[in-house]
Motif scaffolding. Structure first.
Motif, PDB file in Angstrom:
ATOM      1  N   GLY A 255      -9.351   0.050  -7.464  1.00  0.00           N
ATOM      2  CA  GLY A 255      -9.135   1.236  -8.285  1.00  0.00           C
ATOM      3  C   GLY A 255      -7.758   1.309  -8.927  1.00  0.00           C
ATOM      4  N   VAL A 256      -6.966   0.244  -8.769  1.00  0.00           N
ATOM      5  CA  VAL A 256      -5.584   0.261  -9.255  1.00  0.00           C
ATOM      6  C   VAL A 256      -5.493  -0.486 -10.579  1.00  0.00           C
ATOM      7  N   SER A 257      -4.905   0.147 -11.583  1.00  0.00           N
ATOM      8  CA  SER A 257      -4.840  -0.446 -12.911  1.00  0.00           C
ATOM      9  C   SER A 257      -3.813  -1.575 -12.982  1.00  0.00           C
ATOM     10  N   LYS A 258      -3.909  -2.392 -14.034  1.00  0.00           N
ATOM     11  CA  LYS A 258      -3.016  -3.535 -14.192  1.00  0.00           C
ATOM     12  C   LYS A 258      -1.563  -3.119 -14.378  1.00  0.00           C
ATOM     13  N   ASP A 259      -1.342  -1.942 -14.946  1.00  0.00           N
ATOM     14  CA  ASP A 259       0.038  -1.511 -15.129  1.00  0.00           C
ATOM     15  C   ASP A 259       0.656  -0.988 -13.840  1.00  0.00           C
ATOM     16  N   LYS A 260      -0.199  -0.744 -12.831  1.00  0.00           N
ATOM     17  CA  LYS A 260       0.307  -0.310 -11.521  1.00  0.00           C
ATOM     18  C   LYS A 260       0.428  -1.464 -10.534  1.00  0.00           C
TER      19      LYS A 260
ATOM     20  N   LEU B  12       7.033   0.727   9.781  1.00  0.00           N
ATOM     21  CA  LEU B  12       8.002  -0.186   9.182  1.00  0.00           C
ATOM     22  C   LEU B  12       7.852  -0.214   7.664  1.00  0.00           C
ATOM     23  N   ALA B  13       6.619  -0.257   7.190  1.00  0.00           N
ATOM     24  CA  ALA B  13       6.377  -0.250   5.746  1.00  0.00           C
ATOM     25  C   ALA B  13       6.902   1.039   5.120  1.00  0.00           C
ATOM     26  N   PHE B  14       6.634   2.155   5.772  1.00  0.00           N
ATOM     27  CA  PHE B  14       7.129   3.437   5.285  1.00  0.00           C
ATOM     28  C   PHE B  14       8.652   3.441   5.230  1.00  0.00           C
ATOM     29  N   ALA B  15       9.281   2.832   6.224  1.00  0.00           N
ATOM     30  CA  ALA B  15      10.746   2.758   6.257  1.00  0.00           C
ATOM     31  C   ALA B  15      11.293   1.995   5.060  1.00  0.00           C
ATOM     32  N   HIS B  16      10.635   0.902   4.689  1.00  0.00           N
ATOM     33  CA  HIS B  16      11.053   0.139   3.510  1.00  0.00           C
ATOM     34  C   HIS B  16      11.016   1.000   2.245  1.00  0.00           C
ATOM     35  N   VAL B  17       9.916   1.705   2.069  1.00  0.00           N
ATOM     36  CA  VAL B  17       9.750   2.504   0.852  1.00  0.00           C
ATOM     37  C   VAL B  17      10.736   3.672   0.841  1.00  0.00           C
ATOM     38  N   ARG B  18      10.957   4.292   1.989  1.00  0.00           N
ATOM     39  CA  ARG B  18      11.940   5.372   2.080  1.00  0.00           C
ATOM     40  C   ARG B  18      13.338   4.855   1.751  1.00  0.00           C
ATOM     41  N   ALA B  19      13.690   3.705   2.314  1.00  0.00           N
ATOM     42  CA  ALA B  19      15.023   3.140   2.080  1.00  0.00           C
ATOM     43  C   ALA B  19      15.226   2.790   0.616  1.00  0.00           C
ATOM     44  N   ALA B  20      14.142   2.416  -0.054  1.00  0.00           N
ATOM     45  CA  ALA B  20      14.243   2.041  -1.467  1.00  0.00           C
ATOM     46  C   ALA B  20      14.419   3.252  -2.377  1.00  0.00           C
TER      47      ALA B  20
ATOM     48  N   ASP C 173       0.823  -1.212   0.000  1.00  0.00           N
ATOM     49  CA  ASP C 173       0.000   0.000   0.000  1.00  0.00           C
ATOM     50  C   ASP C 173       0.857   1.262   0.000  1.00  0.00           C
ATOM     51  N   LYS C 174       1.952   1.254   0.757  1.00  0.00           N
ATOM     52  CA  LYS C 174       2.844   2.421   0.789  1.00  0.00           C
ATOM     53  C   LYS C 174       3.510   2.630  -0.570  1.00  0.00           C
ATOM     54  N   LEU C 175       3.862   1.541  -1.245  1.00  0.00           N
ATOM     55  CA  LEU C 175       4.457   1.661  -2.583  1.00  0.00           C
ATOM     56  C   LEU C 175       3.464   2.289  -3.563  1.00  0.00           C
ATOM     57  N   LEU C 176       2.219   1.840  -3.516  1.00  0.00           N
ATOM     58  CA  LEU C 176       1.209   2.387  -4.416  1.00  0.00           C
ATOM     59  C   LEU C 176       0.941   3.857  -4.103  1.00  0.00           C
ATOM     60  N   GLU C 177       0.930   4.203  -2.815  1.00  0.00           N
ATOM     61  CA  GLU C 177       0.754   5.602  -2.421  1.00  0.00           C
ATOM     62  C   GLU C 177       1.884   6.470  -2.958  1.00  0.00           C
TER      63      GLU C 177
END
Length: 340
Positions: free
Chosen positions: A47-52, A245-253, A19-23
């Motif tokens: 509401g999320v398309s196949k390419d996302k 924790l999820a936010f930390a993953h996305v930030r680190a990436a 969810d954090k990645l999609l956001e």
């Protein structure tokens, strides 16, 4: 748009990472064990398309070459987040159920990236405080744990019981990842996330409350009356909310400053007694099932407790941690929605 491969998208932590990645406007492919689980993820994001958002089948991450096909993509991946690893103590075979999936899964995806996904520049792996703490030292009052510490568990100790097996699986898998980067010199950098107990609301697919993730099991046990007479020992006295924790993953990436670093991600101390107090104060309708205030067990050790240094996480990733109250209240609400 960053294209990201996420392993184990139906897991407790990985579902929040997704969810954090999609956001953050990533295009995500997540691995799942079956089409049924993949379809559940798609239905849960209408509401999320196949390419996302799409999925790839990886039935068994402990098999050599498990990720070889899944990691191939058009358009190609920029980032990989490996969050798929077992966390449970329900096993009599630590090697088969804990060590192999963690270690082979981790090295397997790194090999697959180097071999088949040369466009990947950043890899983030979910490790654990279990790879930091030295359980043989007990509560270790006054000692400050940080990213510099490594659990000294041995291979012989790893197969003695499930608890040691879990800690060893996280330690050996993370060490294997750092060794791979050092020896193989791939095109990608590495960041590892080392959280202690992870609490917070469930948003992943849950067959039943019997399959609840291990960390939230304690919250369910307290709120449902299983600890009414006596609170169980807290065990690990450090915690983090799953959303942080999820936010930390996305930030680190996405951050240059986070590359090639370990992160000890914790919001601080907690006890089972504090969890019971929060539930009692915020869900008065559950009072009859809850342990009375001051009931035996669930507190902090009288002789003191180890300390922690989470300064790197705060400074580099910029995390502002959720409070224990917010985390527990939201956890209870999600468990009630699941039928608790």
């Amino acid at each position: 748009m960053t294209r990201t491969f996420l392993t184990g998208g139906t897991g407790f932590i990985a579902a929040h990472i997704l969810d954090k990645l999609l956001e953050a406007d990533h295009s995500v492919v997540t691995s799942v064990r079956s089409h049924e689980k993949g379809q559940w993820i798609l239905k849960n994001h209408p509401g999320v398309s196949k390419d996302k958002l799409s999925y790839a089948i990886v039935e068994d991450i402990a098999k050599e070459g498990a990720f070889d096909e899944a990691i191939k993509s058009d358009p190609p991946f920029d980032t990989v987040i490996h969050a798929s690893s077992p966390f449970h103590f329900n096993t009599n075979d630590s090697k088969k159920d804990l060590l192999d999936p963690a270690i082979i899964g981790t090295t397997g995806i790194l090999k697959a990236i180097k071999r088949s996904a040369p466009t990947v520049k950043r890899v983030v792996i979910t490790s654990s405080f279990a790879s930091i703490i030295d359980g043989s030292k007990g509560m270790r009052p006054g000692y400050v744990y940080s990213e510099k510490d490594w659990n000294p568990v041995t291979e012989d100790e790893a197969v003695q019981n499930a608890s040691l097996g879990y800690r060893a699986s996280k330690t050996f898998a993370e060490r294997a990842a750092w060794d791979f980067v050092e020896k193989e010199k791939p095109n990608f950098t590495l960041a590892t996330m080392c959280p202690p107990l992870v609490l917070g609301p469930i948003i992943h697919h849950l067959q039943s409350l019997d399959s609840l993730n291990t960390s939230n099991q304690r919250v369910y046990n307290i709120m449902s009356g299983k600890a009414k007479e006596e609170l169980p020992p807290t065990g690990t006295f450090l915690w983090i909310d799953v959303r942080d924790l999820a936010f930390a993953h996305v930030r680190a990436a996405s951050m240059e400053e986070a590359q090639n670093k370990r992160f000890f991600i914790t919001a601080g101390y907690f006890s089972n007694e504090e969890i019971a107090d929060i539930i009692r104060d915020n869900f008065p309708e559950r009072k009859e099932k809850l342990p009375a205030k001051g009931v035996k067990g669930g507190g902090y050790p009288e002789d003191g407790l180890y300390k922690y240094d989470n300064s790197r996480t705060k400074k580099v990733l910029g995390i502002e941690f959720k409070s224990l109250k917010e985390s527990i209240v939201d956890t209870v609400k999600s468990l009630e929605a699941a039928g608790a």
